[in-house]
Each structure stands twice: as C-alpha cells, then as structure tokens.
Design a protein around this motif. Structure first.
Motif, PDB file in Angstrom:
ATOM      1  N   GLY A   1       3.645 -14.550  -2.113  1.00 28.64           N
ATOM      2  CA  GLY A   1       5.030 -14.952  -2.272  1.00 28.64           C
ATOM      3  C   GLY A   1       6.033 -13.933  -1.767  1.00 28.64           C
ATOM      4  O   GLY A   1       7.232 -14.210  -1.748  1.00 28.64           O
ATOM      5  N   ARG A   2       5.556 -12.750  -1.349  1.00 26.96           N
ATOM      6  CA  ARG A   2       6.479 -11.719  -0.850  1.00 26.96           C
ATOM      7  C   ARG A   2       6.785 -11.973   0.616  1.00 26.96           C
ATOM      8  O   ARG A   2       5.893 -12.272   1.416  1.00 26.96           O
ATOM      9  N   ARG A   3       8.074 -11.855   0.980  1.00 26.61           N
ATOM     10  CA  ARG A   3       8.471 -12.100   2.366  1.00 26.61           C
ATOM     11  C   ARG A   3       8.283 -10.874   3.241  1.00 26.61           C
ATOM     12  O   ARG A   3       7.883 -10.974   4.406  1.00 26.61           O
ATOM     13  N   VAL A   4       8.609  -9.694   2.683  1.00 33.95           N
ATOM     14  CA  VAL A   4       8.478  -8.440   3.430  1.00 33.95           C
ATOM     15  C   VAL A   4       7.699  -7.449   2.579  1.00 33.95           C
ATOM     16  O   VAL A   4       8.009  -7.260   1.396  1.00 33.95           O
ATOM     17  N   VAL A   5       6.685  -6.827   3.169  1.00 34.67           N
ATOM     18  CA  VAL A   5       5.893  -5.839   2.443  1.00 34.67           C
ATOM     19  C   VAL A   5       5.866  -4.529   3.224  1.00 34.67           C
ATOM     20  O   VAL A   5       6.130  -4.496   4.431  1.00 34.67           O
ATOM     21  N   LEU A   6       5.542  -3.464   2.507  1.00 37.54           N
ATOM     22  CA  LEU A   6       5.382  -2.148   3.111  1.00 37.54           C
ATOM     23  C   LEU A   6       3.918  -1.740   3.040  1.00 37.54           C
ATOM     24  O   LEU A   6       3.294  -1.844   1.987  1.00 37.54           O
ATOM     25  N   VAL A   7       3.392  -1.275   4.157  1.00 37.84           N
ATOM     26  CA  VAL A   7       2.028  -0.737   4.192  1.00 37.84           C
ATOM     27  C   VAL A   7       2.140   0.739   4.558  1.00 37.84           C
ATOM     28  O   VAL A   7       2.493   1.084   5.689  1.00 37.84           O
ATOM     29  N   GLY A   8       1.872   1.592   3.593  1.00 33.98           N
ATOM     30  CA  GLY A   8       2.008   3.022   3.800  1.00 33.98           C
ATOM     31  C   GLY A   8       0.836   3.635   4.544  1.00 33.98           C
ATOM     32  O   GLY A   8      -0.191   2.990   4.791  1.00 33.98           O
ATOM     33  N   THR A   9       0.995   4.910   4.894  1.00 34.84           N
ATOM     34  CA  THR A   9      -0.031   5.673   5.594  1.00 34.84           C
ATOM     35  C   THR A   9      -0.159   7.042   4.941  1.00 34.84           C
ATOM     36  O   THR A   9       0.783   7.515   4.294  1.00 34.84           O
ATOM     37  N   PRO A  10      -1.300   7.712   5.099  1.00 32.77           N
ATOM     38  CA  PRO A  10      -1.435   9.068   4.547  1.00 32.77           C
ATOM     39  C   PRO A  10      -0.563  10.055   5.315  1.00 32.77           C
ATOM     40  O   PRO A  10      -0.277   9.855   6.504  1.00 32.77           O
ATOM     41  N   ARG A  11      -0.162  11.130   4.650  1.00 30.97           N
ATOM     42  CA  ARG A  11       0.724  12.095   5.303  1.00 30.97           C
ATOM     43  C   ARG A  11       0.089  12.751   6.520  1.00 30.97           C
ATOM     44  O   ARG A  11       0.754  12.988   7.527  1.00 30.97           O
TER      45      ARG A  11
ATOM     46  N   VAL B   1       0.864  -1.188   0.000  1.00 30.34           N
ATOM     47  CA  VAL B   1       0.000   0.000   0.000  1.00 30.34           C
ATOM     48  C   VAL B   1       0.894   1.230   0.000  1.00 30.34           C
ATOM     49  O   VAL B   1       1.791   1.342   0.836  1.00 30.34           O
ATOM     50  N   ARG B   2       0.665   2.131  -0.953  1.00 29.78           N
ATOM     51  CA  ARG B   2       1.445   3.362  -0.993  1.00 29.78           C
ATOM     52  C   ARG B   2       0.549   4.513  -1.411  1.00 29.78           C
ATOM     53  O   ARG B   2      -0.585   4.315  -1.863  1.00 29.78           O
ATOM     54  N   GLU B   3       1.065   5.707  -1.255  1.00 28.63           N
ATOM     55  CA  GLU B   3       0.288   6.904  -1.564  1.00 28.63           C
ATOM     56  C   GLU B   3       0.460   7.285  -3.033  1.00 28.63           C
ATOM     57  O   GLU B   3       1.580   7.444  -3.519  1.00 28.63           O
ATOM     58  N   ALA B   4      -0.656   7.434  -3.737  1.00 27.95           N
ATOM     59  CA  ALA B   4      -0.627   7.858  -5.136  1.00 27.95           C
ATOM     60  C   ALA B   4      -0.419   9.371  -5.208  1.00 27.95           C
ATOM     61  O   ALA B   4      -0.472  10.079  -4.195  1.00 27.95           O
ATOM     62  N   ASP B   5      -0.194   9.873  -6.407  1.00 33.49           N
ATOM     63  CA  ASP B   5       0.057  11.303  -6.593  1.00 33.49           C
ATOM     64  C   ASP B   5      -1.106  12.162  -6.130  1.00 33.49           C
ATOM     65  O   ASP B   5      -0.921  13.310  -5.708  1.00 33.49           O
ATOM     66  N   ASP B   6      -2.327  11.627  -6.205  1.00 36.94           N
ATOM     67  CA  ASP B   6      -3.503  12.394  -5.796  1.00 36.94           C
ATOM     68  C   ASP B   6      -3.837  12.228  -4.315  1.00 36.94           C
ATOM     69  O   ASP B   6      -4.868  12.708  -3.841  1.00 36.94           O
ATOM     70  N   GLY B   7      -2.964  11.547  -3.554  1.00 32.96           N
ATOM     71  CA  GLY B   7      -3.181  11.376  -2.125  1.00 32.96           C
ATOM     72  C   GLY B   7      -3.999  10.168  -1.757  1.00 32.96           C
ATOM     73  O   GLY B   7      -4.145   9.836  -0.574  1.00 32.96           O
ATOM     74  N   GLN B   8      -4.547   9.473  -2.753  1.00 33.24           N
ATOM     75  CA  GLN B   8      -5.331   8.281  -2.491  1.00 33.24           C
ATOM     76  C   GLN B   8      -4.405   7.087  -2.232  1.00 33.24           C
ATOM     77  O   GLN B   8      -3.263   7.073  -2.665  1.00 33.24           O
ATOM     78  N   PRO B   9      -4.905   6.053  -1.547  1.00 33.82           N
ATOM     79  CA  PRO B   9      -4.082   4.849  -1.356  1.00 33.82           C
ATOM     80  C   PRO B   9      -4.029   4.045  -2.652  1.00 33.82           C
ATOM     81  O   PRO B   9      -5.040   3.872  -3.336  1.00 33.82           O
ATOM     82  N   LEU B  10      -2.846   3.576  -2.983  1.00 34.97           N
ATOM     83  CA  LEU B  10      -2.658   2.729  -4.150  1.00 34.97           C
ATOM     84  C   LEU B  10      -2.284   1.344  -3.644  1.00 34.97           C
ATOM     85  O   LEU B  10      -1.242   1.156  -3.024  1.00 34.97           O
TER      86      LEU B  10
END
Length: 262
Positions: free
Chosen positions: A200-210, A184-193
């Motif tokens: 199959g991924r061992r480590v993932v990143l879950v982003g947050t809004p600014r 989960v990451r922040e798109a250019d418009d501020g929405q979650p992408l």
C-alpha cells in the motif's frame, strides 16, 4: 564544450586510444584499481585492440604522460553504447570528465543512450551515477557477472543495477522522499533493518550500507545480509515495475512503486 571544461578542471587530457602500448597502460591501470586474478581482468589488451579497430569506445585520461583514467565501451542495440568498464583515480574529477567525454562521443555519432552496470550497495557509485550524472536504473540484475575474483568484489554476489543515461539531457523525475516509507534502513549495529510490510506504500526508501567494501573485509556475513536485503527489496520492486527516481544524501534509493503491485 562541457566535457573539455571538465577535463581541464581535472587537470587531464582525454583522447581515444589506438596503439598497443596505450591498451597495455589501460590494462595496468585497471590492475592497480581492482587487483584482479590474472584470469579475471576487466578487459584484455587484445579485446581493447579489437574494440578500437572496429569503431568502439576506448579512451584514456592523461595527466602529463601518466594515464589516470580509462574507459572501454562497445556499441549495442537501440542506438546505445554499453560502457563496459571505467576506472580512474578517486577524488580528482577524472571519472566525471571521462563520462562527459563518452557522452560527447556518442552525440557525435547519433547515439541515444549509454548503459552500464554498477553495484547497488556502493553508495559513492550510486550517488555519482544517479545524482552527478542523472542516469537512472532500469533493471536489477542478479549475479550478473557470476563469481568475481578481485580485491574489491571477491566473496560477494555480483548483483548489479543497469544504469541508463540519455545522451540528450532531459528533465528527470525527482520524487520527494519526505513521506517515503523506509523499507530497508541501517540499524544501530550496521545490519540492514527490513520493514515487515510495505504493501500500500506509494514511495519507499531502500537504504545502503555506509561502506560495503570495508564491511566485506570486516564482516562478510553483514555484507551478505545487505546484499540479500537490497536484492529482495529493490530487485523485487523493480521486477514488479517500480521506478527508482533519485538517490538521497543519506544513501537511499527513492523507489516509486507500481500501483498494480502495491
């Protein structure tokens, strides 16, 4: 001692509270911080009086005669203290000094851990809890408090992470984020992408809004989209046995997936 040094740096004196007038000060301070509806106060004067009388944790931070921070907690199972609510002026180091005082209080009583809940979307709180203090989330709690009627949380779901802070310091796992998959990451418009497939991924990143608090006021739909995205990604991963090992400067939870769930 470390908690006394932190209090001195913040310019405060921290002590346990015993008197009715002190509990009323805490009530007014929390009212100024959260602006809750009268029936939705974080903690009542009567409850603080009962907690203090029965040996629980009720403490205040004072700059001169002014109360600038307070914390209320109660003894819980497994030799732990549940820190129900802590509030302080922002940017002065008062909150950090309060938490260290709380830890020293627990050490003196032979307790092993402190728990509390926090909103996983609020970056500054996640950074404070995971990076500054070294606590770790151990459960994702969906709609933990139900509907909340205050100026900060109103209109949003009350999902929380349960933070666990070991009273006696220990080495924390710090999984690197260099090759982690951005779930989960922040798109250019501020929405979650949200990535379509993290299998199959061992480590993932879950982003947050600014700034989710500002986002709630300006775009409630976007704030709710973030809530649902993080609930599904982070909550779903933790329910399957994943571990949150750190929080990045970019506002991302580093999550080590459970091998059986990948």
């Amino acid at each position: 001692m470390e908690h006394e040094q932190a209090a001195a740096r913040a310019g405060v004196v921290i002590r346990e509270l015993r008197e009715l007038g002190e509990f009323e000060q805490v009530y007014r301070l929390f009212d100024e911080i959260w602006h809750p509806e009268p029936a939705n106060a974080p903690v009542t004067v009567e409850l603080m009086a009962g907690f203090a009388h029965t040996g629980n944790y009720v403490a205040g931070a004072f700059a001169g005669d002014a109360m600038v921070g307070a914390s209320v907690g109660f003894l819980a199972a497994d030799r732990s203290l549940h820190s129900h609510v802590t509030g302080a002026v922002i940017g002065k180091g008062v909150g950090y000094a309060l938490k260290l005082h709380q830890r020293a209080w627990c050490q003196e009583r032979g307790l092993e851990r402190i728990t509390w809940t926090f909103d996983p979307l609020v970056r500054r709180n996640a950074y404070f809890n995971l990076v500054k203090l070294g606590a770790r989330p151990e459960a994702y709690l969906t709609e933990f408090y139900g509907a909340m009627a205050d100026a900060i949380n109103e209109g949003d779901a009350s999902d929380r992470l349960l933070a666990v802070w070991r009273v006696h310091e220990e080495e924390k796992e710090k999984e690197g984020a260099e090759d982690a998959y951005p779930l989960v990451r922040e798109a250019d418009d501020g929405q979650p992408l949200v990535a379509e497939d993290a299998r199959g991924r061992r480590v993932v990143l879950v982003g947050t809004p600014r700034d989710v608090e500002r986002l709630r006021r300006q775009d409630a739909a976007a704030a709710m989209a973030w809530r649902m995205a993080v609930r599904e990604a982070l909550g779903g991963a933790m329910a399957a046995g994943a571990r949150v090992t750190r929080f990045t400067e970019g506002g991302e939870y580093v999550v080590v997936m459970n091998e059986r769930a990948r």
